[in-house]
Scaffold this motif. Structure first.
Motif: not given
Length: 264
Positions: A128, A136, A150-155, A240
């Motif tokens: 990370y 990400g 990214l954390p929201d699953n975007r690349e 986290w």
């Protein structure tokens, strides 16, 4: 006399044709044998890099680079052997190389940084990181770009030139991470009791490491509250969840103990 000159010119022409033919044959042999040897040498270098545990992407790139350079040298050598003048050929190659370099300046920068990232490994797949201002998890690294999820699953496909030109933060490299929680209690509450309650929660959570030891400190005396600083260490993968669970546990535990949590 006329017949003598014809015979002489014919003999010279035959010798010239034979000479040119031999040169062409020699150039062809140099090219064919050289390409065979270049392929063997490139494959040998790739196997040597594998044994040295060099990254597969980098070893494949270096293998192709070695092969390409050797073939280019062979072509120039074969053309010179065939009778082509070397000076215009070298000048043409230099001009073409300069033009290609200027046209692909950005791509070459990404390529150079890709090699450096693979060799020096500031991060690995699965880490990370913050790289190129993108935060990400690294999913893949190749010679031209780095793929970050990214954390929201975007690349995010980040050019390696941008990754190398910016600061790289690796959250996993050391294996552990520290968290910090600001807690505010009322002036009428007992600071010692609040600290003892929080320390008890440290002992109950196995994800919070004992070394380095966690702690609670008085951070500041505000207008209407006393600020406590809560710090602890966890494994990177637990950071986290341990942090958020501890924050909830502190609220519930302090309220049960009668300690007032201050708020604006």
């Amino acid at each position: 006399m006329h017949d003598f000159l014809d015979n002489l010119l014919g003999a010279k022409l035959s010798e010239s044709v034979i000479h040119v033919g031999l040169n062409l044959l020699l150039a062809l042999l140099i090219l064919l044998i050289g390409i065979w040897l270049a392929a063997r040498l490139a494959n040998f270098s790739e196997r040597a890099l594998h044994r040295a545990q060099v990254d597969v992407t980098l070893s494949g790139f270096l293998r192709n680079l070695i092969y390409g350079v050797l073939v280019a040298v062979l072509i120039v050598t074969a053309l010179i052997t065939a009778g082509v003048s070397a000076a215009p050929l070298v000048a043409a190659l230099g001009t073409a190389g300069l033009a290609i370099g200027l046209a692909l300046q950005g791509s070459l920068s990404n390529l150079a940084w890709g090699v450096l990232l693979i060799v020096f490994r500031p991060f690995r797949v699965g880490d990370y990181v913050t790289a190129g201002s993108i935060e990400g998890t690294v999913e893949s690294i190749n010679l031209m770009h780095t793929l970050i999820v990214l954390p929201d699953n975007r690349e995010a496909i980040v050019p390696n030139g941008k990754v190398g030109a910016d600061a790289i933060l690796n959250f996993n490299r050391r294996g552990t991470r520290r968290f910090e929680l600001p807690i505010a209690i009322g002036y009428k509450d007992d600071i010692g009791s609040a600290m003892a309650e929080i320390k008890r929660l440290f002992d109950e959570d196995s994800r919070i490491l004992k070394d380095p030891a966690p702690g609670v400190w008085t951070g500041a005396l505000g207008d209407k509250s006393v600020s406590l600083i809560v710090r602890g260490w966890t494994r990177s993968s637990d950071n986290w969840s341990a942090k958020t669970d501890l924050l909830r546990a502190i609220k519930e535990s302090l309220e049960k103990a009668g300690v007032t949590l201050a708020f604006p």
